[in-house]
Design a protein around this motif. Structure first.
Motif, short mmCIF file in Angstrom:
data_model
loop_
_atom_site.label_atom_id
_atom_site.label_comp_id
_atom_site.label_asym_id
_atom_site.label_seq_id
_atom_site.Cartn_x
_atom_site.Cartn_y
_atom_site.Cartn_z
N LEU A 504 39.34 46.22 41.39
CA LEU A 504 37.88 46.84 40.92
C LEU A 504 39.46 48.60 40.60
CD1 LEU A 504 35.39 45.20 40.84
CD2 LEU A 504 37.05 45.87 38.68
N PHE A 505 39.34 48.70 42.90
CA PHE A 505 39.65 49.54 42.90
C PHE A 505 40.25 50.40 42.26
CE2 PHE A 505 41.92 52.25 45.93
CZ PHE A 505 41.28 53.14 46.43
N TYR A 506 41.29 49.46 42.35
CA TYR A 506 42.99 50.07 41.32
C TYR A 506 42.30 50.43 39.93
CZ TYR A 506 45.15 50.32 45.68
OH TYR A 506 45.99 49.85 46.64
N SER A 529 34.48 47.95 29.67
CA SER A 529 34.69 46.46 29.47
C SER A 529 35.67 46.63 30.80
CB SER A 529 35.65 45.98 28.62
OG SER A 529 35.34 45.83 27.69
N PRO A 530 35.39 46.46 32.39
CA PRO A 530 35.70 45.92 33.24
C PRO A 530 36.53 43.75 33.62
CG PRO A 530 32.75 45.98 33.48
CD PRO A 530 33.61 45.87 32.25
N GLU A 534 41.02 36.41 36.82
CA GLU A 534 41.50 34.57 36.72
C GLU A 534 41.95 33.96 37.52
OE1 GLU A 534 39.33 33.24 34.19
OE2 GLU A 534 38.23 35.14 33.07
N SER A 535 42.68 34.44 37.64
CA SER A 535 43.84 33.94 38.82
C SER A 535 44.69 35.07 39.35
CB SER A 535 44.50 32.78 38.07
OG SER A 535 45.30 33.82 37.48
N GLN A 536 45.20 34.58 40.44
CA GLN A 536 46.53 36.20 40.98
C GLN A 536 47.22 36.34 40.08
OE1 GLN A 536 46.55 37.54 44.03
NE2 GLN A 536 44.29 36.01 44.46
N GLU A 537 47.65 35.77 39.11
CA GLU A 537 48.52 36.10 38.45
C GLU A 537 48.25 36.67 36.76
OE1 GLU A 537 51.36 33.39 37.29
OE2 GLU A 537 52.60 33.87 39.65
N GLU A 538 46.56 36.83 36.44
CA GLU A 538 46.05 36.88 34.82
C GLU A 538 44.49 37.64 34.72
OE1 GLU A 538 43.89 34.08 31.72
OE2 GLU A 538 45.92 33.26 32.52
N ILE A 539 44.78 38.87 34.54
CA ILE A 539 43.51 39.38 34.65
C ILE A 539 42.64 39.12 32.75
CG2 ILE A 539 42.51 41.94 35.12
CD1 ILE A 539 44.88 42.00 36.92
N MET A 540 41.73 39.06 33.14
CA MET A 540 40.81 38.90 31.48
C MET A 540 39.99 40.21 31.32
SD MET A 540 40.79 37.64 29.26
CE MET A 540 41.45 35.71 29.72
N VAL A 541 40.01 40.87 30.38
CA VAL A 541 39.21 42.09 29.60
C VAL A 541 38.27 41.28 28.50
CG1 VAL A 541 38.99 44.42 28.30
CG2 VAL A 541 40.95 44.01 30.60
N HIS A 542 37.61 41.56 28.15
CA HIS A 542 36.84 41.24 27.48
C HIS A 542 36.01 42.61 26.48
CE1 HIS A 542 34.55 37.92 29.60
NE2 HIS A 542 35.27 37.69 29.49
N LEU A 567 48.72 46.40 43.43
CA LEU A 567 48.30 45.07 44.24
C LEU A 567 49.46 44.30 44.84
CD1 LEU A 567 46.10 44.89 40.87
CD2 LEU A 567 45.32 44.89 43.30
N LYS A 568 50.80 44.52 44.19
CA LYS A 568 52.02 43.82 45.09
C LYS A 568 52.05 42.73 44.76
CE LYS A 568 51.89 46.21 49.48
NZ LYS A 568 52.15 47.00 51.27
N ASN A 569 51.63 42.34 43.87
CA ASN A 569 52.46 41.24 42.51
C ASN A 569 52.96 41.48 41.37
OD1 ASN A 569 51.68 39.33 40.91
ND2 ASN A 569 49.90 38.66 42.56
#
Length: 617
Positions: A504-506, A529-530, A534-542, A567-569
């Motif tokens: 959320l910060f970035y 839509s924040p 979901e996981s360390q490899e998946e970000i979900m946006v509604h 995020l170094k990922n």
């Protein structure tokens, strides 16, 4: 003194066989006469001077001939043919619609149609420039054109078919005349020159044919003019002087200057062309046509597209073999840009001169782009490594691993067959330990694995075969083939864990970036839509609808390139999920509002009945 007759009238075709360059029209008309399948109305369309009126007159003479040949041509000797040729035929009427375009003129024509022919089988009415008729005249002509007497045939001729009413077009057989080919026009002019005992050069006739732009009448007019100018000695030089045409030699010479990067002679030649009275815009268009011809001459299959004489064609083939395709395409693009900017420029001459200077530098740019994989950065790094390795090392106080210089081996950076750059010596090193006991060195922090990535140099933006510069910045850019200008994802090997708070910060940092960039749609979507981790490899946006998904997808590359290194990922992905929000029923009418209030307080209904109130008011 004998009256002079211009060639356009003197050598006007009198039979279908002598019509130039319209075999598809004449063949169809002869077959229609042979099979007795003549239409009641014909419409001849095409550019000026291609034979529309001539074919109409030949058709009128042929269908009334009483002694047709086996090739369905008029004999020229019968009574009907003789009266037609002398202009005394009562079965032939020609109307110029440009000057007779009123309703009264058409009514007069309709009155003549009612009278059957006294001699011959048909009465032919030719209406030239029929598009000039008024709308009322067209309407007055419709009924007669649709149901004429059996002996009446109408032949309409026009250069602007789009101006004719569709109701007229639907009642006619339409014949589209083509522009006459350059070879056909030059061949016809050569035949006339032989009959008139005129000395001609083939290159000069080709220039006239090209200048005529498919119109034989225009070509014959220019032919008569130049014959008078040269006193029956038509040469290539006399044609370009009389018609004010830029000589081919100018463009052949200029192309040679451009390919050899001779800026001075190119500008001097352009100044000479301007002093001869030629316009800069015509010059740049002529240069573009010349470059196009060079490109066409590259392939034997397309050489036939060159509408020039055989002598000039060989010159094009010869120069095209000496000119690279990359130069021709780049120069064509520059010429096109100059043509687009010419009319809006306040300094038009400078526009052309800048285009010529850029064209002169094309070979050097292409040469730089085709250099092998080496650059100054690589050489500096190698020199730095060599100086560090060969420099005298201080005597160590304790035993440690010391690199000792090994024999020098020459390793070429590029293929020796394609590069003139000498091989750069690289010093190999072997670890050797001293006799004393070794003391372990302090451990270093693990260094992320880096990939050597080949990224396009600035020259590669102009040419796909440009130099690729190695990069050791630990990221890899995904190439998109031909679309080299598209942005690319930043990828790598780091996969560190991060939290929802860090995300959320970035995410909020990027919101401020898109806000400053005035990307209102992206800003609204990211605020409302924040993201959800979901996981360390998946970000979900509604999202609520497809449009929001398209907005996010368009911003995805820049968003991921912003989030991944922070995020170094480098494995994270942003995905979308469409959700349906609860629909809130809005209250519009008085009844709906009352029912809503009754649900909140049922005593309202009792009060309404007691006071006999009307809800709809």
């Amino acid at each position: 003194m004998e009256n002079f007759i211009v060639s356009a009238r003197k050598y006007r075709p009198s039979t279908f066989e002598t019509v130039v360059g319209q075999q598809h029209i004449t063949g169809t008309l002869k077959n229609a006469i042979k099979n007795n399948q003549l239409a009641q109305a014909f419409l001849f369309c095409g550019p000026r001077g291609v034979g529309k009126t001539t074919c109409a007159r030949i058709l009128a003479k042929t269908i009334n001939c009483t002694n047709l040949t086996t090739e369905q041509e008029a004999c020229g000797t019968c009574e009907s043919c003789v009266s037609f040729q002398t202009g005394h035929s009562f079965n032939f009427h020609e109307l110029d619609a440009a000057s007779n375009n009123s309703v009264d003129d058409i009514r007069s024509l309709i009155e003549q149609v009612r009278i059957p022919p006294q001699a011959g089988k048909y009465k032919i009415y030719i209406i030239d420039e029929v598009h000039m008729l008024s709308a009322n005249a067209f309407n007055a002509f419709l009924k007669t054109l649709e149901e004429p007497p059996s002996y009446a045939i109408f032949i309409l001729a026009t250069t602007e078919k789009h101006k004719i009413l569709p109701t007229i077009l639907s009642r006619c057989q339409i014949f589209d005349f083509n522009r006459i080919q350059v070879d056909d026009i030059s061949g016809h002019l050569n035949k006339i020159a032989e009959r008139e005992n005129i000395a001609v050069e083939a290159d000069g006739l080709h220039i006239i044919a090209q200048k005529a732009d498919g119109g034989l009448r225009d070509a014959l007019s220019m032919f008569d003019q130049i014959v008078s100018y040269t006193n029956k000695n038509l040469t290539y030089k006399s044609v370009i002087d009389n018609l004010n045409i830029l000589d081919y030699d100018y463009y052949f010479k200029l192309t040679q200057y451009l390919t050899t990067a001779d800026v001075s002679n190119s500008l001097v030649l352009f100044d000479e062309i301007l002093n001869n009275g030629f316009d800069g815009n015509n010059f740049i268009n002529g240069l573009a046509s010349h470059l196009r011809n060079l490109l066409v001459a590259k392939d034997p299959q397309t050489t036939k597209l060159l509408e020039v004489s055989e002598n000039i064609k060989q010159k094009y083939i010869s120069q095209s073999q000496q000119t690279p395709v990359s130069f021709i395409l780049t120069a064509l693009n520059l010429a096109n840009q100059c043509d687009l900017n010419y009319k809006n420029s306040k300094n038009q001459r400078l526009q052309v001169e800048m285009a010529l200077i850029k064209m002169c530098h094309i070979p050097s740019v292409l040469q730089l782009a085709s250099q092998p994989l080496t650059n100054a950065t690589d050489n500096d790094q190698i020199k730095k490594k060599t100086s560090l390795t060969s420099a005298p090392a201080p005597t160590p106080a304790v035993s440690q691993v010391v690199p000792v210089a090994a024999p020098v081996t020459s390793i070429p950076l590029t293929n020796p067959a394609t590069s003139s750059i000498p091989a750069i010596p690289v010093i190999e090193s072997k670890p050797v330990t001293t006799p004393s006991a070794s003391i372990p060195l302090p451990k270093r922090a693990p260094v992320p694995s880096a990939k050597i990535v080949l990224k396009p140099s600035p020259a590669a933006q102009q040419n796909k075969s440009a130099v690729l510069i190695p990069s050791l910045n630990g990221i890899e850019k995904k190439e998109d083939g031909e679309d080299g200008d598209e942005p690319k994802y930043i990828t790598g090997n780091d996969r560190e864990a991060f939290t929802q708070e860090q995300l959320l910060f970035y995410w909020n940092e990027y919101i401020q970036i898109v806000k400053e960039a005035n990307k209102i749609n992206v800003y609204t979507l990211m605020v409302t839509s924040p993201p959800i981790l979901e996981s360390q490899e998946e970000i979900m946006v509604h999202i609520e609808h497809k449009l929001q998904e398209d907005i996010l997808q368009n911003e995805m590359i820049e968003l991921l390139n912003f989030l991944r290194p922070r995020l170094k990922n480098f494995s994270i992905l942003v995905k979308t999920k469409q959700v349906v929000k609860e629909v809130v029923n809005r209250l519009y009418t008085s009844v709906e509002k009352y029912q809503y209030l009754v649900e909140k307080n049922p005593k309202l209904e009792e009060m309404r009945r007691r006071f006999n109130l009307d809800v709809s008011s």
